[in-house]
Scaffold this active site. Structure first.
Site, PDB file in Angstrom:
ATOM      1  N   HIS A  19       0.838  -1.205   0.000  1.00  0.00           N
ATOM      2  CA  HIS A  19       0.000   0.000   0.000  1.00  0.00           C
ATOM      3  C   HIS A  19       0.876   1.259   0.000  1.00  0.00           C
ATOM      4  O   HIS A  19       1.164   1.839   1.037  1.00  0.00           O
ATOM      5  CB  HIS A  19      -0.890  -0.030   1.251  1.00  0.00           C
ATOM      6  CG  HIS A  19      -2.020   0.957   1.213  1.00  0.00           C
ATOM      7  ND1 HIS A  19      -3.208   0.727   1.870  1.00  0.00           N
ATOM      8  CD2 HIS A  19      -2.157   2.166   0.627  1.00  0.00           C
ATOM      9  CE1 HIS A  19      -4.024   1.747   1.681  1.00  0.00           C
ATOM     10  NE2 HIS A  19      -3.400   2.646   0.937  1.00  0.00           N
ATOM     11  N   ARG A  79       2.033   8.576  -6.637  1.00  0.00           N
ATOM     12  CA  ARG A  79       1.489   9.825  -7.207  1.00  0.00           C
ATOM     13  C   ARG A  79       1.682  10.002  -8.709  1.00  0.00           C
ATOM     14  O   ARG A  79       0.987  10.802  -9.325  1.00  0.00           O
ATOM     15  CB  ARG A  79       2.053  11.045  -6.486  1.00  0.00           C
ATOM     16  CG  ARG A  79       1.803  11.085  -4.986  1.00  0.00           C
ATOM     17  CD  ARG A  79       0.339  10.997  -4.628  1.00  0.00           C
ATOM     18  NE  ARG A  79       0.100  11.243  -3.196  1.00  0.00           N
ATOM     19  CZ  ARG A  79      -0.966  10.812  -2.543  1.00  0.00           C
ATOM     20  NH1 ARG A  79      -1.877  10.085  -3.170  1.00  0.00           N
ATOM     21  NH2 ARG A  79      -1.131  11.083  -1.272  1.00  0.00           N
ATOM     22  N   HIS A 116     -10.961  -0.132   0.866  1.00  0.00           N
ATOM     23  CA  HIS A 116     -10.889   0.988   1.806  1.00  0.00           C
ATOM     24  C   HIS A 116     -12.247   1.040   2.500  1.00  0.00           C
ATOM     25  O   HIS A 116     -13.230   1.510   1.924  1.00  0.00           O
ATOM     26  CB  HIS A 116     -10.607   2.287   1.036  1.00  0.00           C
ATOM     27  CG  HIS A 116     -10.682   3.531   1.857  1.00  0.00           C
ATOM     28  ND1 HIS A 116      -9.567   4.172   2.318  1.00  0.00           N
ATOM     29  CD2 HIS A 116     -11.739   4.262   2.301  1.00  0.00           C
ATOM     30  CE1 HIS A 116      -9.937   5.248   3.003  1.00  0.00           C
ATOM     31  NE2 HIS A 116     -11.249   5.324   3.001  1.00  0.00           N
ATOM     32  N   HIS A 121      -5.674  -0.705   5.750  1.00  0.00           N
ATOM     33  CA  HIS A 121      -5.464   0.146   6.946  1.00  0.00           C
ATOM     34  C   HIS A 121      -6.553   0.021   8.026  1.00  0.00           C
ATOM     35  O   HIS A 121      -7.283   0.981   8.314  1.00  0.00           O
ATOM     36  CB  HIS A 121      -5.255   1.609   6.562  1.00  0.00           C
ATOM     37  CG  HIS A 121      -6.145   2.147   5.478  1.00  0.00           C
ATOM     38  ND1 HIS A 121      -7.497   1.945   5.431  1.00  0.00           N
ATOM     39  CD2 HIS A 121      -5.848   2.888   4.378  1.00  0.00           C
ATOM     40  CE1 HIS A 121      -8.003   2.544   4.372  1.00  0.00           C
ATOM     41  NE2 HIS A 121      -7.017   3.115   3.714  1.00  0.00           N
ATOM     42  N   ASN A 174      -6.682   9.351   6.725  1.00  0.00           N
ATOM     43  CA  ASN A 174      -7.895   8.555   6.535  1.00  0.00           C
ATOM     44  C   ASN A 174      -7.502   7.094   6.361  1.00  0.00           C
ATOM     45  O   ASN A 174      -6.762   6.767   5.435  1.00  0.00           O
ATOM     46  CB  ASN A 174      -8.648   9.041   5.292  1.00  0.00           C
ATOM     47  CG  ASN A 174      -9.973   8.345   5.089  1.00  0.00           C
ATOM     48  OD1 ASN A 174     -10.336   7.430   5.818  1.00  0.00           O
ATOM     49  ND2 ASN A 174     -10.713   8.763   4.080  1.00  0.00           N
ATOM     50  N   ASP A 191       0.771   2.728   3.736  1.00  0.00           N
ATOM     51  CA  ASP A 191      -0.129   3.775   3.232  1.00  0.00           C
ATOM     52  C   ASP A 191       0.643   5.080   3.056  1.00  0.00           C
ATOM     53  O   ASP A 191       0.150   6.167   3.361  1.00  0.00           O
ATOM     54  CB  ASP A 191      -1.333   3.976   4.157  1.00  0.00           C
ATOM     55  CG  ASP A 191      -2.445   4.799   3.516  1.00  0.00           C
ATOM     56  OD1 ASP A 191      -2.351   5.085   2.306  1.00  0.00           O
ATOM     57  OD2 ASP A 191      -3.409   5.168   4.219  1.00  0.00           O
TER      58      ASP A 191
END
Length: 433
Positions: free
Chosen positions: A61, A65, A182, A235, A281, A308
């Site tokens: 994870h 970008r 998610h 997560h 988040n 993450d």
């Protein structure tokens, strides 16, 4: 490749924290192990006295970008950050611009990773077109592409439609893929800014309730069992989520789960500073949640640690809380945080760290050549880690393009000294090679 090839003899490393041995890397493989090994002609000798040798870490994870947000990170810069953290393989999440929802985009990311050469980059494909949650993406084409995608996720956005989630789970069965969810019920988290609880009440910030995560996890575990498919929960952040995943595994559901380093260490009381560095988040939760996550990772309910890693440019974080971007960088601090929270507390051995941070994520992501044992004939994907070299975290000194680390100013207990990708050092003496 930006690093030196040729034989390397690692002297005195401690595989999985055990007794010291020498490791000889030749032609990308572990050619020999033992005491007092002779260095072949032209070999580079690496003194690893006191260092722990682990199989190269695998992250399921990571946000790199690129394409689209190269101001925050690129595949090359993120790969360097991964190598500095001891990673030899990372999974690049799909929320790029354009979204990684076609064979063309995932192949672009895969090729950028190969060109950079610091770690193996495995693209994650989007579950739905444009992450919009309305129709399935080109899942089959991405699986058949040169990138050989096996993990699919709309990460950052929940696949909230139960029928669409069912169809995705059914689709990936054909090629042994996995849907990484998610877990966030959107109606329960509209406008949410932090964990719902005592601190959010005191600060007057809209809360993100634990049940919004737990309800989706419960639904998806049942769906995965119904269709006989693999589900991975991204997560995990609450005690209730750990309980549900434990229950699902007892039922025979083929579910795996991850926890991030920041959710193993940090709590929601940090938000009282209104520093957006702590905005993420799912949000930071309570001390009770943190303890449950640690225990879940220790007993195997939670299968892996995943970073993450979410880089952002300075202007996206240095703003008021309500408008700040969510996310934290984490590749370079993951192993020291796991040492502090899990090893130094007696919850995990180094052999178990190797499982949670290398073998298990490689297995879940179907990554060949990684997560293997430190034995003769295995790929020489190896990290050398010094557990007794404290480091003061400084985001500006990291290899990532972004500096939004929530651990800035903290002293973490150890550091990566060297990382080898198929026998070639990507990091030596704590520096990019």
């Amino acid at each position: 490749m930006p690093h030196t090839k040729g034989p390397h003899l690692v002297r005195g490393a401690r595989p999985l924290g055990g007794d010291p041995v020498d490791l000889l890397f030749v032609d990308g493989l572990i050619a020999e192990t033992g005491s007092g090994l002779q260095a072949p002609e032209g070999a580079q000798i690496v003194d690893a006295t006191g260092l722990i040798a682990l199989p190269g870490l695998v992250d399921l994870h990571t946000h790199l970008r690129e394409p689209g947000r190269e101001d925050a990170e690129t595949v090359a810069s993120g790969s360097r950050s991964a190598a500095m953290g001891g990673y030899t393989s990372v999974h690049a999440m799909a929320n790029t611009d354009p979204v990684a929802d076609t064979a063309g985009v995932v192949e672009q990311v895969w090729r950028l990773g190969r060109e950079a050469g610091y770690c193996d980059v495995r693209p994650v494909g989007a579950v739905t077109v444009g992450l919009a949650g309305e129709q399935l993406s080109e899942i089959g084409a991405m699986a058949d592409s040169a990138a050989q995608v096996r993990v699919f996720s709309d990460d950052g956005i929940c696949v909230w439609d139960a029928l669409l989630m069912r169809r995705a789970l059914e689709y990936v069965k054909a090629f042994d893929g996995v849907i990484a969810q998610h877990a966030q019920e959107p109606r329960l988290t509209e406008g949410a800014q932090m964990n719902e609880g005592c601190v959010s009440d005191r600060l007057g910030l809209p809360g993100w309730p634990a049940v919004a995560e737990e309800a989706i996890i419960a639904r998806d575990c049942l769906l995965a069992q119904h269709v006989g498919s693999r589900l991975h929960v991204c997560h995990v952040s609450t005690k209730g989520s750990v309980d549900i995943i434990r229950w699902a595994k007892e039922r025979g559901c083929d579910v795996t789960a991850e926890v991030t380093p920041h959710h193993l260490l940090l709590t929601d009381d940090l938000v009282e500073s209104y520093d957006p560095i702590y905005k993420v988040n799912p949000p930071l939760r309570t001390a009770e949640d943190v303890q449950a996550l640690r225990e879940g990772l220790a007993d195997g309910t939670i299968d892996i640690v995943a970073t993450d890693h979410a880089p952002h440019p300075v202007e996206a974080k240095e703003t008021e809380w309500s408008t700040a971007a969510m996310g934290m960088v984490g590749l370079e601090t993951a192993l020291p945080v796991v040492q502090r929270t899990m090893v130094d507390t007696g919850l995990l051995t180094w052999a178990q760290v190797a499982d949670r941070m290398s073998a298990a994520p490689a297995r879940i992501g179907r990554v060949s050549g990684h997560g293997r044992g430190l034995a003769v004939g295995e790929p020489a994907n190896v990290v050398l880690y010094d557990p007794e070299a404290p480091v003061d975290v400084d985001g500006a000194a990291m290899a990532t393009k972004s500096s939004n680390t929530p651990f800035r100013g903290m002293t973490l207990p150890g550091r990566v000294r060297a990382t080898f990708l198929r026998g070639a050092p990507t990091v030596l003496e704590g520096k990019i090679n």
